[in-house]
Scaffold this motif. Structure first.
Motif, PDB file in Angstrom:
ATOM      1  N   ASN A 190     -14.623   4.275   5.006  1.00 50.57           N
ATOM      2  CA  ASN A 190     -13.282   4.805   4.837  1.00 50.57           C
ATOM      3  C   ASN A 190     -12.375   3.637   4.023  1.00 50.57           C
ATOM      4  O   ASN A 190     -11.875   3.761   2.876  1.00 50.57           O
ATOM      5  CB  ASN A 190     -12.500   5.207   5.945  1.00 50.57           C
ATOM      6  N   ASN A 203     -11.536   3.506   0.108  1.00 54.69           N
ATOM      7  CA  ASN A 203     -10.154   3.339  -0.307  1.00 54.69           C
ATOM      8  C   ASN A 203      -9.929   2.161  -1.295  1.00 54.69           C
ATOM      9  O   ASN A 203      -9.289   2.290  -2.303  1.00 54.69           O
ATOM     10  CB  ASN A 203      -9.253   2.925   0.940  1.00 54.69           C
ATOM     11  N   LYS A 228     -11.202   3.262  -4.733  1.00 54.21           N
ATOM     12  CA  LYS A 228     -10.548   4.180  -5.267  1.00 54.21           C
ATOM     13  C   LYS A 228      -9.382   3.861  -5.923  1.00 54.21           C
ATOM     14  O   LYS A 228      -8.729   4.189  -6.938  1.00 54.21           O
ATOM     15  CB  LYS A 228     -10.325   5.582  -4.564  1.00 54.21           C
ATOM     16  N   GLN A 248       1.103   8.882   2.694  1.00 57.67           N
ATOM     17  CA  GLN A 248       0.575   8.281   1.619  1.00 57.67           C
ATOM     18  C   GLN A 248       1.675   7.312   0.748  1.00 57.67           C
ATOM     19  O   GLN A 248       2.780   8.222   0.516  1.00 57.67           O
ATOM     20  CB  GLN A 248      -0.064   9.469   0.662  1.00 57.67           C
ATOM     21  N   LEU A 252      -2.565   6.959  -6.100  1.00 52.63           N
ATOM     22  CA  LEU A 252      -2.551   7.835  -5.126  1.00 52.63           C
ATOM     23  C   LEU A 252      -2.541   9.448  -5.814  1.00 52.63           C
ATOM     24  O   LEU A 252      -3.140  10.309  -4.917  1.00 52.63           O
ATOM     25  CB  LEU A 252      -1.512   7.548  -3.979  1.00 52.63           C
TER      26      LEU A 252
END
Length: 414
Positions: free
Chosen positions: A296, A300, A303, A346, A352
């Motif tokens: 994870n 992240n 990304k 978020q 995002l």
């Protein structure tokens, strides 16, 4: 004694109240003492405990509606009421007085710490007398002890009820999400299967544009699967239904698997993943959950970074091991660092918005870290990148050859 029909929010055994009643009775030199509690729903006071009376005599006292006879008036007017020569002067209480065997009735209301009606203490005398002003003050102190005990019992009962209700809601949520997961996964698996068939069977017949569209559909299918998994995992964490199987885990193997899983995503984003071997280092952890945390964090980092390097390192100390996942991305502002581990949060930004997600990944990762007796922290500078650090207990394989299983008692998430 504890009368049937007493309000369910006052589940206090009579034995816990009798010492205060006995003390009040002795101070006032009364012959009998009864505690009546306020039933909020019915609007009455109900006998809950007694001293100096048999169960049959206490049952004769009955229920008293607020604002009616002396019992009800003492409660609503919130003042001490004394009725002398009850058999002759009080028509509504005369029969009770003759049956129970008292002549004078003294009623002291019990008011809670937030001005709520709790109940009252009734003292009965066979003679024409009542407590003096000085003794009355002492009896009021006994009444405060009763109020404390009763309100504590009420809070305990309400907390137990809330816990049971929360557990029931948690179970229902997990069952619902499990059914939803099944209903969603079935068509998603079909979509993934058809995509694979088109890619394999129609490789030569597909145009470049069609191949790109299939790749986007495949990516969207994977995102949906991850969203479903996050929702179910987080619901289990909220309900405390996550078990941890703690055993020695090789740090280099976990890093190798993390790098392998994230490599395709990194390739698509033009990201280079660098990793340390961490040979000979072992941590006490649940292997699957440790891999989920690192994957994870690395995903992240990939990304949310436009080009550059994501580095996974492992440093062993005397009794702990620290995994760092570092990137050279945009970084996180200091005032936003605390928020990123909160569920459903978020941070704003075009990256995002582009990649979406549930906002549960970091909350789940921190809960997993806590459940394995570890800690997940972050250090970040805007424009320079972020470093997420996972610290877990170090272990020797020779020292801990067995598997320990425990359930996390409850998440620290809202």
């Amino acid at each position: 004694m504890q009368q049937e029909g007493m309000h369910a929010t006052w589940p206090l055994p009579a034995d816990e109240l009798r010492p205060a009643l006995e003390l009040a009775c002795a101070l006032a030199r009364a012959d009998m003492t009864v505690l009546l509690l306020h039933d909020e729903i019915a609007g009455v006071v109900v006998p809950a405990a007694a001293h100096g009376l048999t169960d049959a005599q206490a049952a004769l006292l009955g229920r008293h509606r607020l604002g009616e006879d002396a019992f009800g008036l003492a409660m609503t007017q919130r003042r001490r009421i004394v009725v002398r020569d009850v058999p002759r002067r009080s028509t509504d209480l005369a029969e009770m007085a003759r049956s129970v065997g008292f002549r004078t009735l003294e009623i002291i209301p019990l008011i809670g710490f937030h001005d709520e009606m709790v109940g009252e203490i009734a003292m009965m005398y066979r003679r024409a007398r009542c407590s003096s002003r000085k003794v009355f003050k002492l009896i009021e102190q006994c009444g405060r002890l009763v109020v404390m005990a009763v309100q504590h019992a009420r809070r305990a009962a309400e907390a137990e009820h809330a816990r049971d209700a929360a557990e029931q809601v948690g179970r229902a949520k997990i069952q619902f999400l499990a059914r939803m997961s099944h209903e969603l996964r079935t068509p998603l698996q079909s979509i993934a299967g058809y995509i694979d068939l088109l890619r394999v069977g129609g490789r030569d017949s597909l145009t470049p544009e069609q191949s790109r569209m299939l790749a986007r559909v495949h990516d969207s299918e994977e995102i949906l699967v991850h969203v479903i998994d996050d929702l179910i995992t987080f619901s289990r964490l909220e309900a405390g239904h996550v078990a941890y199987h703690i055993a020695p885990v090789a740090a280099d193997e976990v890093i190798r698997i993390t790098q392998s899983v994230v490599a395709p995503l990194a390739l698509g984003h033009g990201i280079t993943i660098e990793a340390d071997g961490a040979n000979g280092i072992f941590v006490a952890a649940d292997g699957d959950k440790l891999k989920q945390i690192l994957v994870n964090l690395a995903a992240n980092a990939v990304k949310f970074t436009k080009g550059g390097v994501v580095r996974i390192t492992c440093v062993a100390q005397s009794d702990s091991v620290c995994f760092d996942v570092a990137d050279n991305g945009p970084g996180i502002a200091p005032d936003q660092l605390r928020q990123i581990f909160e569920p459903y949060v978020q941070l704003n930004g075009p990256l995002l918005d582009r990649y979406g997600g549930t906002g549960l990944g970091l909350a789940i990762s921190r809960e997993f870290a806590s459940g394995m007796r570890g800690e997940l922290t972050v250090h970040s500078e805007v424009g320079k990148g972020s470093v997420f650090s996972l610290t877990l207990p170090r272990v020797s394989v020779r020292e801990t050859p067995h598997v320990r299983t425990h359930s996390h008692d409850g998440p620290a998430v809202a």
